[in-house]
Design an enzyme around this catalytic site. Structure first.
Site, short mmCIF file in Angstrom:
data_model
loop_
_atom_site.label_atom_id
_atom_site.label_comp_id
_atom_site.label_asym_id
_atom_site.label_seq_id
_atom_site.Cartn_x
_atom_site.Cartn_y
_atom_site.Cartn_z
N ARG A 229 11.59 -24.68 -8.40
CA ARG A 229 10.65 -24.49 -7.34
C ARG A 229 11.08 -23.82 -6.21
O ARG A 229 10.61 -23.71 -5.10
CB ARG A 229 10.02 -25.79 -6.80
N LYS A 251 10.05 -9.18 -1.74
CA LYS A 251 9.57 -9.00 -3.28
C LYS A 251 10.29 -8.99 -4.10
O LYS A 251 11.43 -8.22 -4.19
CB LYS A 251 8.77 -7.60 -2.85
N GLU A 293 13.62 7.65 -1.59
CA GLU A 293 13.16 6.55 -0.98
C GLU A 293 13.28 6.72 0.63
O GLU A 293 12.85 6.43 1.60
CB GLU A 293 13.61 5.23 -1.39
N LYS A 321 12.31 -0.38 7.33
CA LYS A 321 11.58 -1.12 6.17
C LYS A 321 11.78 -2.42 6.96
O LYS A 321 10.42 -3.15 6.82
CB LYS A 321 12.55 -1.39 5.07
N GLU A 333 -2.00 -7.69 5.74
CA GLU A 333 -2.59 -6.85 6.74
C GLU A 333 -2.89 -5.46 6.19
O GLU A 333 -3.60 -4.82 6.83
CB GLU A 333 -1.60 -7.02 8.02
N ARG A 336 2.10 -2.98 5.17
CA ARG A 336 3.00 -3.01 4.13
C ARG A 336 3.08 -1.79 3.19
O ARG A 336 3.81 -1.15 2.38
CB ARG A 336 3.27 -4.11 3.38
N ASN A 340 4.18 2.58 0.15
CA ASN A 340 3.86 3.05 -0.93
C ASN A 340 3.42 4.73 -0.69
O ASN A 340 3.15 5.31 -1.65
CB ASN A 340 2.64 2.63 -1.42
N HIS A 343 3.79 6.86 -3.52
CA HIS A 343 4.06 6.11 -4.77
C HIS A 343 2.74 6.12 -5.77
O HIS A 343 2.77 5.83 -6.95
CB HIS A 343 4.47 4.92 -4.39
N HIS A 347 3.70 6.77 -9.54
CA HIS A 347 3.29 5.73 -10.53
C HIS A 347 2.51 6.39 -11.60
O HIS A 347 2.64 6.13 -13.11
CB HIS A 347 2.86 4.57 -10.13
N HIS A 359 11.53 7.01 -11.54
CA HIS A 359 10.82 6.86 -10.62
C HIS A 359 11.31 7.68 -9.58
O HIS A 359 10.52 8.25 -8.76
CB HIS A 359 11.45 5.28 -10.32
#
Ligand SMILES: NC(=O)c1ccc[n+]([C@@H]2O[C@H](COP(=O)([O-])OP(=O)(O)OC[C@H]3O[C@@H](n4cnc5c(N)ncnc54)[C@H](O)[C@@H]3O)[C@@H](O)[C@H]2O)c1
Ligand SMILES: [Zn+2]
Length: 440
Positions: A229, A251, A293, A321, A333, A336, A340, A343, A347, A359
């Protein structure tokens, strides 16, 4: 006093979109000028200060500049320990005195008294602080545990999860049982997660250290989030993409049969250890992917970060970042989403090329499209990344773009350099922008 709390605090607040509270100013607004309050006795002032700090700490997440004496109260120290991330802004006595001399601060009227006070408080500052910093960038990095150089050895047992290829090139960041993973993206699979769930021998007090690129930190972080957990973990990213982006922000995740990153969790690492030295062995293709990036981050920040020397560039990208992540840690919110930039198109191109476009290539092209739609100059992308249109199926790419998780027709664009906006773009315009990225 004179450490620059108001200046640094205001910058951190801006970067993290949190309210800025200057405790002394708040006290003055409510109770009158501090010199006058001090005339009634320091003890009474300290009590007021303690009460107001408690109130501020009970309020919304904020950046708070504490008066120099606020942490002398044991009760305030305990409240800070429970509720705040406390940073000691280190400054020499000389520099501090230069800033405060001639002011109306009651405790900075005589140089000798000021210096005595400075000396006497050093220890309590060091004991109260979770981190020591000089600049706003330092504070942002420290708040997410991002550090350059060596890892702070975790307390308790440790196991290492590493990209097998990286282990052949670099010494492990610490001595511990090793679980070597297949290199790169291949590691982000259910099979690897299940294998680690079975192999790990750590208890709940253990720490998992991830050593590799974004693929390794994503999967290892996800295992750390789910094993027993959730246990502590440390990210040691070894790619430029990992150091400026993937390892920062909590993430974690893996790919499923339906697509990339479709299973995962937010689980922040205790530390992110950045060693630019390991990038020496990075293949050119991976470096370029990282630079895409970096350019993305520079456009968002409104600074030519790609022109900085490597270590400063990585630092500045990581700090930017960190600021955005701290403004919206669990992506509730929408701030973040800025990360992207480019992106949605990227994608779509990856999917439309059957994942033959990398990528990094796709992000470079996606940034180009975002700048064009924003009416902003495209030269940073063209000069630094030199993207070439890719071979892809336009209808396929368009279908992928329409499925984008941000919602139909929603894109991150730039109002100006450093001013991202989340906005809609009419289908015809978006499709034309996409088509311009594909080799005819
Ligand atoms: N969690 C996030 O917020 C986030 C953000 C961006 C990207 N990502 C993820 O990161 C992944 C991509 O990670 P990446 O681009 O860092 O690469 P990667 O981990 O996929 O590795 C790419 C290749 O570089 C090799 N490599 C790694 N370090 C090396 C070194 N120092 N020297 C030589 N070779 C080295 C690896 O063995 C591999 O072959 C994607 O899966 C993406 O989804 C996650
Ligand atoms: Zn990316």
């Amino acid at each position: 006093m004179g450490a620059g709390k108001s200046t640094v605090g205001a910058r951190v607040a801006e970067a993290t979109a949190r309210p800025f509270v200057d405790l002394d100013r708040l006290i003055e607004r409510r109770h009158g000028p501090i010199p006058e309050l001090f005339e009634r006795g320091e003890a009474e002032f300290r009590q007021l200060e303690e009460g107001i700090l408690a109130e501020v700490l009970a309020g919304p997440d904020s950046v708070v500049a504490l008066g120099g004496g606020a942490v002398l109260s044991p009760l305030s120290r305990e409240r800070l320990r429970l509720r705040a991330f406390t940073v000691f802004l280190d400054v020499t006595a000389d520099a501090a005195w230069e800033r405060v001399r001639g002011s109306d601060r009651p405790l900075a009227q005589q140089e000798a008294d000021f210096r005595r006070l400075y000396e006497s408080r050093q220890q309590v500052y060091a004991e109260t602080a979770d981190a020591v910093a000089e600049t706003a960038e330092d504070v942002l990095l420290a708040a997410l545990g991002i550090r350059f150089g060596r890892m702070v050895t975790p307390a308790g047992p440790v196991e290492l999860v590493a990209d097998g290829h990286v282990l052949e090139l670099h010494a492990a960041p610490l001595e511990a049982p090793v679980h070597a993973l297949p290199p790169g993206e291949e590691a982000k699979s259910r099979a690897v997660v299940e294998r680690l769930w079975t192999e790990l021998r750590l208890g709940r007090e253990g720490t998992l250290v991830a050593f590799g690129g974004g693929s390794t930190t994503d999967v290892a972080g996800f295992v750390a989030a789910t094993y027993l957990r959730g246990i502590r973990w440390v990210a040691v990213p070894t790619t430029l993409t990992g150091q400026v982006d993937a390892a920062i922000g909590g993430k974690t995740g893996i790919n499923t049969a339906d697509g990339k990153n479709l299973a995962g969790a937010f689980h922040f690492p205790e530390q992110v250890v950045l060693d630019p030295g390991v990038l020496a062995t990075l293949p050119e293709r991976e470096r370029r992917a990282g630079m895409a990036e970096v350019v993305k981050t520079g456009l968002l920040a409104g600074r030519d970060l790609w022109e900085l020397p490597e270590v400063e560039m990585i630092r500045a990208c990581a700090a930017y970042k960190a600021g955005v992540v701290l403004s919206d840690p669990y992506e509730r919110e929408g701030r973040r989403t800025w990360l992207n930039l480019g992106h949605t198109f990227a994608h779509a191109l990856e999917a439309g090329s059957g994942y033959r476009a990398s990528h990094g290539e796709a992000v470079a092209l996606g940034l180009l499209a975002a700048l064009r739609l924003s009416g902003q100059p495209t030269d940073p992308v063209e000069e630094v990344l030199r993207p070439e249109p890719v071979e892809a199926d336009l209808d396929w790419a368009w279908a992928a773009l329409k499925r984008d998780k941000k919602g139909e027709g929603v894109f991150v664009l730039l109002e100006a350099a450093g001013k991202p906006v989340v906005t809609t773009v009419p289908d015809a315009e978006a499709r034309a922008a996409l088509a311009a990225l594909i080799r005819q």
